[in-house]
Design a protein around this motif. Structure first.
Motif, PDB file in Angstrom:
ATOM      1  N   UNK A  12      44.429  48.429  45.357  1.00 35.33           N
ATOM      2  CA  UNK A  12      45.365  49.146  44.375  1.00 35.33           C
ATOM      3  C   UNK A  12      46.016  48.187  43.626  1.00 35.33           C
ATOM      4  N   UNK A  13      46.846  47.175  44.225  1.00 37.32           N
ATOM      5  CA  UNK A  13      47.467  46.386  43.529  1.00 37.32           C
ATOM      6  C   UNK A  13      46.435  45.583  42.409  1.00 37.32           C
ATOM      7  N   UNK A  14      45.233  45.111  42.893  1.00 38.31           N
ATOM      8  CA  UNK A  14      44.373  44.573  42.222  1.00 38.31           C
ATOM      9  C   UNK A  14      44.076  45.134  40.980  1.00 38.31           C
TER      10      UNK A  14
ATOM     11  N   UNK B 128      43.722  36.039  37.541  1.00 34.82           N
ATOM     12  CA  UNK B 128      44.308  35.931  38.894  1.00 34.82           C
ATOM     13  C   UNK B 128      44.658  37.525  39.787  1.00 34.82           C
ATOM     14  N   UNK B 129      44.815  38.383  38.972  1.00 35.27           N
ATOM     15  CA  UNK B 129      44.568  39.744  39.680  1.00 35.27           C
ATOM     16  C   UNK B 129      43.314  40.095  40.076  1.00 35.27           C
ATOM     17  N   UNK B 130      42.279  39.827  39.366  1.00 36.91           N
ATOM     18  CA  UNK B 130      40.923  40.059  39.306  1.00 36.91           C
ATOM     19  C   UNK B 130      40.527  39.536  40.496  1.00 36.91           C
ATOM     20  N   UNK B 131      40.629  38.184  40.843  1.00 34.86           N
ATOM     21  CA  UNK B 131      40.154  37.640  42.047  1.00 34.86           C
ATOM     22  C   UNK B 131      40.769  37.981  43.276  1.00 34.86           C
ATOM     23  N   UNK B 132      42.226  38.561  43.303  1.00 38.31           N
ATOM     24  CA  UNK B 132      42.741  39.406  44.229  1.00 38.31           C
ATOM     25  C   UNK B 132      41.986  40.574  44.699  1.00 38.31           C
TER      26      UNK B 132
ATOM     27  N   UNK C  50      38.723  41.133  43.669  1.00 43.90           N
ATOM     28  CA  UNK C  50      37.583  40.740  44.408  1.00 43.90           C
ATOM     29  C   UNK C  50      37.256  40.402  45.688  1.00 43.90           C
ATOM     30  N   UNK C  51      38.470  39.605  46.213  1.00 39.91           N
ATOM     31  CA  UNK C  51      38.800  39.044  47.470  1.00 39.91           C
ATOM     32  C   UNK C  51      38.917  40.256  48.391  1.00 39.91           C
ATOM     33  N   UNK C  52      39.600  41.403  48.123  1.00 39.82           N
ATOM     34  CA  UNK C  52      39.711  42.734  48.724  1.00 39.82           C
ATOM     35  C   UNK C  52      38.757  43.184  49.144  1.00 39.82           C
ATOM     36  N   UNK C  53      37.455  43.305  48.438  1.00 39.35           N
ATOM     37  CA  UNK C  53      36.229  43.737  48.946  1.00 39.35           C
ATOM     38  C   UNK C  53      35.441  42.947  49.782  1.00 39.35           C
ATOM     39  N   UNK C  54      35.819  41.974  49.908  1.00 39.90           N
ATOM     40  CA  UNK C  54      35.131  41.267  51.138  1.00 39.90           C
ATOM     41  C   UNK C  54      35.626  41.762  52.501  1.00 39.90           C
ATOM     42  N   UNK C  55      36.952  42.315  52.280  1.00 44.61           N
ATOM     43  CA  UNK C  55      37.625  43.096  53.725  1.00 44.61           C
ATOM     44  C   UNK C  55      36.518  44.173  53.843  1.00 44.61           C
ATOM     45  N   UNK C  56      36.613  44.933  52.728  1.00 39.51           N
ATOM     46  CA  UNK C  56      35.555  46.158  52.871  1.00 39.51           C
ATOM     47  C   UNK C  56      34.302  45.975  53.690  1.00 39.51           C
TER      48      UNK C  56
END
Length: 584
Positions: free
Chosen positions: A450-452, A493-497, A499-505
């Protein structure tokens, strides 16, 4: 008289044991086919997301030259193509449609199981062809995901107009055929194979969304198929559908005449705007069911929700011209498209108010699925508000092809649809795989995503108001954009956050699929028919076809022993009429 659903259940009762290849590869079971779609489209999402990360890495520091101009345009083109056609469109129809339709209407399978299998095995070659375009001489298509003619029609017109552009057109043409197979199957199944007692007025809104989506696909996809066929003829057979006479490429006159480049835009956007709603009507249904379940309240305004879905579908065919305000159209025609675009906001607003009213004073259960569903509403409203600006032709003349447009469609279409996909995945994962996903990890995934999303796309509105072009290779090309370069770096920078969040999913999805806690039959205490089947359901879904006695939103009914009443529970005198939908 025996119903089609009952006959299908009898046919599945004596289901023989299948080989590994027949059961997992060339399966006729709608659930397996849905999972096949899900896994392939999830892979394509990784491909499309990786291209986005590559673009943002370049834009964070364009002076380093991570990508050259031609490669950057190819990355932008293939990112849009993969995410719109090969992820969002296909996962919402191919994956969720296949898994949910028979389960939510009480059928044993699709009306045409073989055609269902064929739809996936038509889709899969289109994926391979598109991926192959990355490895041909000249690389993949590079003329934007819309592939405007004459750039896309003349092989020597641009660095991204070679063989990769031809493969782009072939891949999407095959994908359209696959989608038509699926849409015909969906409509036939929903109309003819509903369980006894399941009238159209008792269908869950998820099924209504998929039903209207299938109608839009049947009416709009053939238009793009015709355009793609003409484009391929222009590229390979010397025709002149989209190539005007007197066109100069590299100082040489192209030997074509009589074509019209704007014809491609009209055909593409006549498909393209219904496509926007193909990506959003199914999510609207998913979000409606998730919000109702975890609010423990009936969905507010069921009839209005259905009618607004239908109205959005109808109006989507009357607004394509707002993508072409800068093409030189008559101002009177432009005003007509402005009005029709403003009108389509009315049924969208109805749905938004109905979701908010459902949530109002509810006993909300803050599951990951609900968080993503509410996040969908937020993104949809944010994108819809920016769409009001773009609907007005005088304003769009300035904002057209700027980052303001990128921000708008990523909010209202891409990100909103993505949130609904996540909501549906967390909600129906127990039914698909018989295991529960990790809720704490899911909530971390939601917060970062959401923040990303907001950190990535909301600032793009300001880039657009500064006049930054949407496919600009480097902002330093123009001195007047120097002041917004820090904002562009923040976006990366926000885009990398994000993208990284989807690794959690991805970790949560596969680890839960293999080792997650076993799911109950109805872990959410929901009402729709799929929750009366085992988790996961066997071949044929139920030993006996279910019988429906009520609508799917009887939550917190006065006089009921529980706060939910599944559709298979017969009406009792104390709460026979439910909440206005029980007798429909």
């Amino acid at each position: 008289m025996e119903t089609p659903a009952a006959a299908a259940h009898e046919a599945h009762a004596a289901h023989p044991r299948e080989s590994f290849i027949r059961h997992y590869i060339f399966s006729l079971d709608h659930k397996t086919i849905g999972k096949q779609y899900y896994f392939v489209t999830l892979f394509m999402a990784i491909v499309g997301g990786s291209l986005a990360m590559l673009m943002r890495a370049h834009l964070a520091s364009p002076e380093r030259g991570i990508l050259d101009p031609g490669t950057y345009l190819q990355a932008a083109t293939m990112h849009g193509t993969v995410m719109i056609f090969f992820f969002l469109t296909t996962i919402l129809t191919g994956a969720f449609g296949n898994v949910l339709i028979p389960l939510m209407i009480g059928a044993a399978d699709m009306a045409f199981p073989f055609l269902n299998m064929l739809s996936f095995w038509t889709f899969f070659p289109s994926v391979l062809i598109l991926l192959a375009s990355f490895f041909v001489p000249g690389g993949p298509a590079g003329n934007g995901w819309t592939s405007y003619a004459p750039l896309s029609a003349v092989p020597q017109a641009s660095p991204g107009s070679g063989l990769g552009q031809t493969l782009w057109a072939v891949a999407i043409l095959i994908l359209m055929i696959s989608s038509l197979f699926g849409s015909l199957n969906f409509l036939t199944t929903i109309i003819n194979m509903r369980a006894r007692g399941l009238s159209m007025g008792r269908l869950p809104l998820t099924i209504w969304g998929i039903f209207i989506t299938a109608i839009l696909a049947l009416l709009s996809f053939p238009v793009l198929m015709a355009a793609l066929t003409m484009l391929l003829f222009d590229r390979t057979a010397g025709t002149s559908f989209f190539i005007p006479s007197g066109l100069l490429v590299g100082g040489q006159i192209v030997p074509h005449n009589g074509g019209e480049a704007l014809l491609w835009q009209h055909l593409f956007w006549f498909f393209g705007h219904p496509e926007v709603y193909i990506l959003i009507l199914g999510p609207m249904g998913i979000v409606s069911d998730v919000i109702s379940t975890f609010s423990r309240k009936p969905i507010f305004g069921y009839t209005a929700m259905v009618l607004s879905l239908a109205a959005i579908g109808f109006l989507s065919f009357l607004v394509w011209g707002h993508h072409m305000f800068v093409s030189g159209m008559n101002p009177v025609l432009g005003a007509t498209f402005t009005i029709s675009t403003m009108i389509i906001a009315i049924p969208s607003a109805i749905k938004t108010f109905n979701w908010l009213t459902t949530l109002w004073q509810a006993r909300i259960q803050f599951t990951t699925a609900l968080l993503f569903a509410v996040g969908f509403v937020s993104l949809f409203v944010t994108g819809g508000l920016s769409g009001i600006f773009l609907a007005a032709s005088p304003v769009d003349l300035y904002f057209h092809d700027t980052y303001f447009v990128v921000a708008h469609f990523h909010f209202v279409m891409a990100a909103a649809a993505l949130f609904a996909i996540f909501a549906g995945t967390y909600y129906w994962f127990p039914k698909m795989f018989g295991r529960m996903m990790n809720e704490p990890l899911g909530k971390i995934h939601f917060v970062l995503t959401f923040l990303g999303i907001y950190g990535t796309f909301y600032p793009m509105h300001f880039l657009g108001t500064h006049g930054m072009s949407r496919r600009l290779y480097t902002p330093s090309t123009y001195p007047f954009l120097a002041s917004v370069q820090p904002l562009d770096i923040f976006i990366s920078g926000a885009a990398f956050v994000l993208g990284a969040a989807q690794l959690i999913f991805i970790f949560n999805f596969f680890s839960s699929m293999l080792r997650g806690p076993r799911a109950e039959r109805n872990p959410w205490h929901a009402n729709t028919l799929e929750w009366t089947a085992d988790s996961p359901p066997p071949h044929g879904n139920w030993p006996e076809p279910p019988v429906v006695y009520r609508w799917p939103y009887d939550y917190s009914v006065p006089g009921a022993a529980e706060d939910y009443l599944p559709q298979t529970v017969p009406a009792a005198p104390a709460y026979a009429s439910g909440h206005g939908g029980g007798e429909q």
